[in-house]
Design a protein around this motif. Structure first.
Motif, PDB file in Angstrom:
ATOM      1  N   ILE A 188       0.867  -1.170   0.000  1.00  0.00           N
ATOM      2  CA  ILE A 188       0.000   0.000   0.000  1.00  0.00           C
ATOM      3  C   ILE A 188       0.906   1.222   0.000  1.00  0.00           C
ATOM      4  O   ILE A 188       1.692   1.418   0.918  1.00  0.00           O
ATOM      5  N   ALA A 189       0.822   2.042  -1.047  1.00  0.00           N
ATOM      6  CA  ALA A 189       1.672   3.224  -1.167  1.00  0.00           C
ATOM      7  C   ALA A 189       0.832   4.470  -0.954  1.00  0.00           C
ATOM      8  O   ALA A 189      -0.223   4.624  -1.566  1.00  0.00           O
ATOM      9  N   LYS A 190       1.293   5.344  -0.074  1.00  0.00           N
ATOM     10  CA  LYS A 190       0.636   6.628   0.163  1.00  0.00           C
ATOM     11  C   LYS A 190       1.612   7.723  -0.236  1.00  0.00           C
ATOM     12  O   LYS A 190       2.722   7.789   0.290  1.00  0.00           O
ATOM     13  N   ILE A 191       1.202   8.562  -1.168  1.00  0.00           N
ATOM     14  CA  ILE A 191       2.055   9.632  -1.666  1.00  0.00           C
ATOM     15  C   ILE A 191       1.332  10.960  -1.462  1.00  0.00           C
ATOM     16  O   ILE A 191       0.179  11.116  -1.867  1.00  0.00           O
ATOM     17  N   ASP A 192       2.004  11.897  -0.819  1.00  0.00           N
ATOM     18  CA  ASP A 192       1.462  13.245  -0.643  1.00  0.00           C
ATOM     19  C   ASP A 192       2.387  14.189  -1.404  1.00  0.00           C
ATOM     20  O   ASP A 192       3.501  14.482  -0.966  1.00  0.00           O
ATOM     21  N   SER A 193       1.925  14.648  -2.563  1.00  0.00           N
ATOM     22  CA  SER A 193       2.789  15.447  -3.427  1.00  0.00           C
ATOM     23  C   SER A 193       3.019  16.857  -2.871  1.00  0.00           C
ATOM     24  O   SER A 193       4.044  17.467  -3.149  1.00  0.00           O
ATOM     25  N   LYS A 194       2.095  17.353  -2.095  1.00  0.00           N
ATOM     26  CA  LYS A 194       2.249  18.715  -1.583  1.00  0.00           C
ATOM     27  C   LYS A 194       3.335  18.802  -0.507  1.00  0.00           C
ATOM     28  O   LYS A 194       4.015  19.806  -0.374  1.00  0.00           O
ATOM     29  N   LYS A 207       5.726  16.349  -0.282  1.00  0.00           N
ATOM     30  CA  LYS A 207       6.831  15.545  -0.808  1.00  0.00           C
ATOM     31  C   LYS A 207       7.173  14.381   0.130  1.00  0.00           C
ATOM     32  O   LYS A 207       8.329  14.190   0.510  1.00  0.00           O
ATOM     33  N   THR A 208       6.148  13.642   0.557  1.00  0.00           N
ATOM     34  CA  THR A 208       6.357  12.478   1.418  1.00  0.00           C
ATOM     35  C   THR A 208       5.800  11.241   0.730  1.00  0.00           C
ATOM     36  O   THR A 208       4.805  11.306   0.007  1.00  0.00           O
ATOM     37  N   ARG A 209       6.457  10.135   0.973  1.00  0.00           N
ATOM     38  CA  ARG A 209       6.024   8.838   0.463  1.00  0.00           C
ATOM     39  C   ARG A 209       6.084   7.841   1.605  1.00  0.00           C
ATOM     40  O   ARG A 209       7.001   7.879   2.417  1.00  0.00           O
ATOM     41  N   LYS A 210       5.119   6.948   1.619  1.00  0.00           N
ATOM     42  CA  LYS A 210       5.068   5.945   2.674  1.00  0.00           C
ATOM     43  C   LYS A 210       4.557   4.649   2.056  1.00  0.00           C
ATOM     44  O   LYS A 210       3.554   4.645   1.351  1.00  0.00           O
ATOM     45  N   GLU A 211       5.269   3.569   2.280  1.00  0.00           N
ATOM     46  CA  GLU A 211       4.846   2.262   1.790  1.00  0.00           C
ATOM     47  C   GLU A 211       4.616   1.345   2.965  1.00  0.00           C
ATOM     48  O   GLU A 211       5.441   1.229   3.861  1.00  0.00           O
ATOM     49  N   LEU A 212       3.459   0.677   2.948  1.00  0.00           N
ATOM     50  CA  LEU A 212       3.108  -0.283   3.982  1.00  0.00           C
ATOM     51  C   LEU A 212       2.884  -1.637   3.305  1.00  0.00           C
ATOM     52  O   LEU A 212       2.360  -1.702   2.197  1.00  0.00           O
ATOM     53  N   GLY A 213       3.236  -2.697   4.002  1.00  0.00           N
ATOM     54  CA  GLY A 213       3.019  -4.043   3.488  1.00  0.00           C
ATOM     55  C   GLY A 213       2.047  -4.797   4.374  1.00  0.00           C
ATOM     56  O   GLY A 213       1.959  -4.559   5.570  1.00  0.00           O
TER      57      GLY A 213
END
Length: 119
Positions: free
Chosen positions: A83-89, A91-97
């Motif tokens: 599960i990838a969560k990207i917040d472009s405003k 500039k953060t990325r978070k990946e959960l498995g």
């Protein structure tokens, strides 16, 4: 040679099962993973359809006096889902498995009206 199979309802999914084959299913809600040790015998009564050659027995919603019997081989896991969560405003990325707990079981026999379907 005719195939004998049944369609069962387990874990909210419908599964086509044949005697002698193994399948991965979600653990039962009434039993935890600790209770389902290897070689634990299980019986599934939610049988939707039984096919024996050209004879098809269809339930509404389930067939009465129909049971699929099997035994637990071992607990296992499903493939990992990312599960990838990207917040472009920001500039953060978070990946959960996540890995789903499953139970691998083998179907020993299919019973209908007190008789075992022999293949």
């Amino acid at each position: 040679m005719t195939k004998k199979y049944a369609i069962i309802d387990t874990g909210g999914k419908q599964l086509r099962v044949e005697p002698g084959r193994f399948y991965d299913i979600h653990p039962f809600t009434s039993m935890g993973l600790n209770f389902l040790k290897p070689n634990t015998k299980i019986s599934l009564c939610r049988v939707l359809l039984i096919c024996e050659g050209s004879n098809i027995n269809l339930g509404h919603p389930w067939i009465r006096n129909a049971i699929v019997r099997g035994r637990v081989l071992h607990p296992c896991f499903d493939k990992k889902k990312i599960i990838a969560k990207i917040d472009s405003k920001h500039k953060t990325r978070k990946e959960l498995g996540y890995r789903q707990n499953l139970i691998r079981f083998i179907v020993d026999s299919i019973w209908s009206n007190g008789k075992e379907l022999v293949s």
